[in-house]
Design a protein around this motif. Sequence first.
Motif, PDB file in Angstrom:
ATOM      1  N   LYS A  13     -59.689 -61.474 -32.593  1.00  0.00           N
ATOM      2  CA  LYS A  13     -59.763 -62.361 -31.426  1.00  0.00           C
ATOM      3  C   LYS A  13     -60.760 -63.501 -31.652  1.00  0.00           C
ATOM      4  CE  LYS A  13     -60.667 -59.030 -28.456  1.00  0.00           C
ATOM      5  NZ  LYS A  13     -60.490 -57.799 -29.236  1.00  0.00           N
ATOM      6  N   ILE A  14     -60.516 -64.588 -30.899  1.00  0.00           N
ATOM      7  CA  ILE A  14     -61.488 -65.694 -30.874  1.00  0.00           C
ATOM      8  C   ILE A  14     -61.892 -65.884 -29.410  1.00  0.00           C
ATOM      9  CG2 ILE A  14     -61.929 -68.124 -31.401  1.00  0.00           C
ATOM     10  CD1 ILE A  14     -59.477 -68.072 -33.248  1.00  0.00           C
ATOM     11  N   LYS A  29     -55.405 -63.129 -31.945  1.00  0.00           N
ATOM     12  CA  LYS A  29     -54.851 -63.578 -33.229  1.00  0.00           C
ATOM     13  C   LYS A  29     -53.809 -62.569 -33.742  1.00  0.00           C
ATOM     14  CE  LYS A  29     -58.895 -63.804 -35.502  1.00  0.00           C
ATOM     15  NZ  LYS A  29     -59.801 -64.170 -36.604  1.00  0.00           N
ATOM     16  N   ASP A  30     -53.085 -62.992 -34.778  1.00  0.00           N
ATOM     17  CA  ASP A  30     -52.096 -62.095 -35.399  1.00  0.00           C
ATOM     18  C   ASP A  30     -52.703 -61.271 -36.524  1.00  0.00           C
ATOM     19  OD1 ASP A  30     -49.995 -62.713 -33.771  1.00  0.00           O
ATOM     20  OD2 ASP A  30     -49.155 -64.251 -35.086  1.00  0.00           O
ATOM     21  N   GLY A  45     -46.773 -62.246 -34.420  1.00  0.00           N
ATOM     22  CA  GLY A  45     -46.455 -61.876 -33.032  1.00  0.00           C
ATOM     23  C   GLY A  45     -47.342 -60.781 -32.461  1.00  0.00           C
ATOM     24  N   LYS A  46     -48.218 -60.202 -33.274  1.00  0.00           N
ATOM     25  CA  LYS A  46     -49.062 -59.109 -32.757  1.00  0.00           C
ATOM     26  C   LYS A  46     -49.968 -59.585 -31.617  1.00  0.00           C
ATOM     27  CE  LYS A  46     -52.762 -57.455 -35.000  1.00  0.00           C
ATOM     28  NZ  LYS A  46     -53.968 -57.272 -34.183  1.00  0.00           N
ATOM     29  N   GLY A  47     -50.531 -60.792 -31.778  1.00  0.00           N
ATOM     30  CA  GLY A  47     -51.447 -61.315 -30.758  1.00  0.00           C
ATOM     31  C   GLY A  47     -50.757 -61.475 -29.408  1.00  0.00           C
ATOM     32  N   VAL A  48     -49.509 -61.895 -29.448  1.00  0.00           N
ATOM     33  CA  VAL A  48     -48.752 -62.092 -28.203  1.00  0.00           C
ATOM     34  C   VAL A  48     -48.569 -60.751 -27.494  1.00  0.00           C
ATOM     35  CG1 VAL A  48     -46.503 -62.783 -27.272  1.00  0.00           C
ATOM     36  CG2 VAL A  48     -47.570 -64.138 -29.094  1.00  0.00           C
TER      37      VAL A  48
END
Length: 255
Positions: A13-14, A29-30, A45-48
């Motif tokens: 993450k940011i 983030k992905d 697509g993991k972050g989504v």
Amino acid sequence: MNRRRRIYEGKAKILYEGPEPGTLIQHFKDDATAFNNKKHEIIDGKGVLNNRISEFLFLRLGELGIPTHFIKRLNMREQLIHQVEIIPLEVIVRNIAAGSIAKRLGLDEGTPLPRSIVEFCYKADELDDPLVSEDHITAFGWATPPELDDIMTMAVRINDYMSGLFRGIGINLVDFKIEFGRQYENDMVRVILADEISPDSCRLWDAETSKKLDKDRFRRDMGGMMDAYREVARRLGIYIENDRPEGSGPVLVKS
Ligand code: 5GP
């Protein structure tokens, strides 16, 4: 382009400065990492998915009366959150033996624990997040005894709620990791749930088949991580707008 101030960048993450004082934007983030960054991949697509799953769980926990940092989801990858001072602990709640407790105590993975167990790890990458006791935590001042009481109470309630929620969709909540932070408001400080709750930070096993629906698919090179995360989102009733087959052509993006 609007340049935002980056406050912190972690493995997955940011955090950017938010629109109001006391707020931040949490960007998912992905990046998938394991073993303290020794294994690293980009999983498209993991972050989504984690943004949506974490939003869902934080909203439900908020409705239950657990104070959280979540304010609202902003877009596919970002959410607006309250700024907190992170308490440097990983709070782990376990229902079934797996992962590090199985190794440490010589238990077979999948053995139900006599009762739910809460563990604390000190957040320090250079030390590989060592297991610590409540006495370490209060002696070193990472949290005060009343803060630790609040953390324990919330961790147990979160486990009770989430175990039931996942049981209802045919998933066993084996264990999970949560983090807490201090929110300062005027002269008040309170401990609230922070970070994220997603298949990155939980062990989720299908109740019928014991199929792993979590980050262990990545850690253990099992493949099918995104399908597993998508399955969790689907069972939770979460609809992902851009979750469509590859090559299915352009779509009009809502502004
Ligand atoms: P274990 O201690 O067995 O490796 O992990 C226990 C639980 O906490 C698992 O659900 C695991 O996903 C989660 N967990 C432990 N450490 C971390 C961490 O550094 N990051 C994330 N995302 N989850 C963790």
